[in-house]
Design an enzyme around this catalytic site. Structure first.
Site, PDB file in Angstrom:
ATOM      1  N   SER A 124       0.829  -1.209   0.000  1.00 60.44           N
ATOM      2  CA  SER A 124       0.000   0.000   0.000  1.00 60.44           C
ATOM      3  C   SER A 124       0.867   1.265   0.000  1.00 60.44           C
ATOM      4  CB  SER A 124      -0.948  -0.042   1.207  1.00 60.44           C
ATOM      5  OG  SER A 124      -1.951   0.925   1.114  1.00 60.44           O
ATOM      6  N   HIS A 147      -2.928  -1.272  -4.608  1.00 61.84           N
ATOM      7  CA  HIS A 147      -4.388  -1.248  -4.678  1.00 61.84           C
ATOM      8  C   HIS A 147      -4.904   0.182  -4.618  1.00 61.84           C
ATOM      9  CE1 HIS A 147      -4.612  -0.244  -0.431  1.00 61.84           C
ATOM     10  NE2 HIS A 147      -3.859  -1.305  -0.138  1.00 61.84           N
TER      11      HIS A 147
END
Length: 239
Positions: A124, A147
């Protein structure tokens, strides 16, 4: 009398350790950083582990890297005449987007040599943190999760919310593209894959894939990262 004598010896040893590591002994221990000094150079090793904590406190059972500790520490490293270079060791699940980007921007704007190495995971917001250094490494077994931006808590179902998410995502992608060899098109593709992660969208890439995509510079371990950092320090000392 014997107990007091032993206690005095322990105190003396602790004071010697404090002197060896630096004046801010407690701060170094809490921030997970250490200074490694030899006859050639002095390297500050900073670890970013667990979840990057932002404006809200995480639970006591969670490993966290607090950005209010890291930011002033980076300022001190940049201003220190004794520190020659910075090694950033990453094993993070991600965390607060703005706090992570703040740390990444600080690292990217440092004038001193900086090298990052991803061990375990750089997920992330850990991706911008990894690429923020001037050179980046990842071990073969490490992974990185890419993501879309997500948020916990109350979400207002209005177009402005979607635009905010989209703007935040663009900031992350632009930062990664600016500080790595990855393209915006490839990052968007990885972010939006629907078949890679169960019950979610995005991609998980291992060390070799991260290098092939251009996110990370090289696959390598601790000795490789330290060698690169030392070479960068030598190049600066020649100027």
């Amino acid at each position: 009398m014997e107990d007091n004598k032993n206690k005095g010896n322990d105190s003396t040893e602790e004071n010697e350790n404090k002197t060896a590591i630096g004046d801010d002994f407690e701060g170094i221990i809490k921030s997970g950083s250490v200074v490694a000094k030899n006859s050639r150079e002095t390297i500050h090793c900073l670890s970013i582990i667990g979840q990057v904590e932002g404006h809200y406190l995480l639970g006591e059972s969670q490993k966290a890297t607090k950005y209010e500790h890291i930011i002033p520490l980076l300022v001190a490293i940049e201003e220190s005449e004794e520190i020659d270079g910075l090694l950033i060791v990453l094993n993070t699940m991600g965390g607060d987007v703005e706090a992570g980007l703040a740390i990444a921007e600080m690292i990217a704007s440092m004038s001193k040599p900086t090298v990052s190495i991803v061990l375990g995971g750089g997920h992330s917001i850990g991706v911008p943190l990894a690429v923020a250094a001037k050179r980046s490494f990842i071990v073969p077994s490490a992974t990185m999760t890419i993501h879309p931006v997500r948020i916990n808590g109350l979400v207002v179902g209005v177009p402005q919310t979607f635009r905010y998410f989209e703007s935040m995502q663009k900031r992350i992608i632009n930062f990664i593209v600016e500080h790595s060899g990855a393209s915006a098109e490839k990052l968007n593709e990885l972010m939006m894959r629907p078949d890679e992660i169960a019950t979610d969208v995005g991609s998980i890439v291992d060390g070799n894939e991260a290098v092939d995509i251009g996110i990370i510079d090289r696959v390598g371990g601790l000795s490789d990262a330290l060698e690169e950092l030392r070479n960068m320090i030598k190049e600066i000392s020649k100027k």
